[in-house]
Design an enzyme around this catalytic site. Structure first.
Site, PDB file in Angstrom:
ATOM      1  N   THR A  61      21.991 -35.190-111.680  1.00  0.00           N
ATOM      2  CA  THR A  61      21.962 -36.540-112.248  1.00  0.00           C
ATOM      3  C   THR A  61      20.735 -37.355-111.845  1.00  0.00           C
ATOM      4  OG1 THR A  61      23.141 -37.367-110.325  1.00  0.00           O
ATOM      5  CG2 THR A  61      24.499 -36.690-112.213  1.00  0.00           C
TER       6      THR A  61
ATOM      7  N   CYS B 269      17.701 -33.366-109.644  1.00  0.00           N
ATOM      8  CA  CYS B 269      19.005 -32.759-109.334  1.00  0.00           C
ATOM      9  C   CYS B 269      19.834 -32.861-110.613  1.00  0.00           C
ATOM     10  CB  CYS B 269      19.661 -33.400-108.113  1.00  0.00           C
ATOM     11  SG  CYS B 269      20.199 -35.118-108.287  1.00  0.00           S
TER      12      CYS B 269
ATOM     13  N   HIS C 223       7.236 -53.059-111.755  1.00  0.00           N
ATOM     14  CA  HIS C 223       7.906 -54.112-110.974  1.00  0.00           C
ATOM     15  C   HIS C 223       8.282 -53.675-109.568  1.00  0.00           C
ATOM     16  CE1 HIS C 223       9.321 -57.143-114.274  1.00  0.00           C
ATOM     17  NE2 HIS C 223       8.023 -56.888-114.310  1.00  0.00           N
TER      18      HIS C 223
HETATM   19  C1  RB5 Z   1      25.081 -30.423-107.909  1.00  0.00           C
HETATM   20  O1  RB5 Z   1      26.192 -29.862-108.515  1.00  0.00           O
HETATM   21  C2  RB5 Z   1      25.013 -31.926-108.173  1.00  0.00           C
HETATM   22  O2  RB5 Z   1      26.053 -32.567-107.507  1.00  0.00           O
HETATM   23  C3  RB5 Z   1      23.679 -32.476-107.747  1.00  0.00           C
HETATM   24  O3  RB5 Z   1      22.679 -31.802-108.415  1.00  0.00           O
HETATM   25  C4  RB5 Z   1      23.412 -33.938-108.051  1.00  0.00           C
HETATM   26  O4  RB5 Z   1      23.735 -34.255-109.362  1.00  0.00           O
HETATM   27  C5  RB5 Z   1      23.914 -34.888-107.087  1.00  0.00           C
HETATM   28  O5  RB5 Z   1      23.641 -36.095-107.206  1.00  0.00           O
END
Ligand code: RB5
Length: 148
Positions: free
Chosen positions: A66, A64, A97
């Site tokens: 992050t 995603c 681990h």
């Molecule tokens: C999408 O904009 C973003 O919020 C999602 O991809 C992710 O980073 C959420 O944790």
């Protein structure tokens, strides 16, 4: 078999990872999403996580923006140990681990070449067999079962 899942932010990285796995003759199942249209990451993280938890895939890779949202979602599925990794050391240690069975990558935090390296490290690292690590993994199951 590797289960893949992503949202819109992780779609392009997921596509690049698919190519990378194909070059290595590693089989995968893509649980979507399948384009860059805005979607809700828990849906696709859950689909791939259930595939791992049910034994349809040995490991999973989630992408995603992050890596955080998909990791939180995947870790709600019983039997999943999903690690959000930003560097080589965490990718390796998540397996050694923590016996992680899913790696979560951030397309907006980690450049593509590094993300592919993290995939390789994660897939090739082996979980440690020392008693202390096995004990801690068992404690994670205890949490799932309301015992801890
Ligand atoms: C999408 O904009 C973003 O919020 C999602 O991809 C992710 O980073 C959420 O944790």
């Amino acid at each position: 078999m590797i289960a893949l899942g992503n949202d819109h932010a992780g779609y392009e990285l997921k596509e690049r990872i698919k190519k990378h796995l194909e070059e290595k003759n590693i089989e995968y199942t893509d649980y979507g999403s399948f384009d860059t249209e805005s979607v809700d990451y828990p849906i696709y993280a859950a689909k791939a996580a259930h595939a791992v938890a049910d034994g349809k895939a040995e490991f999973g890779i989630l992408c995603c923006g992050t890596g955080i949202g998909v990791s939180i979602a995947a870790n709600k599925v019983k039997g999943i140990r999903a690690a959000c990794c930003y560097d080589e050391f965490s990718a390796e240690m998540s397996k050694i681990h923590n016996n992680a069975n899913m790696i979560c990558l951030g397309a907006r935090t980690t450049d593509t070449e590094r993300a592919l390296r993290l995939v390789d490290i994660f897939l090739s690292a082996e979980a440690a067999h020392e008693e202390r690590h096995l004990r801690r993994i068992k404690m994670l199951e205890d949490i799932e079962n309301g015992l801890l």
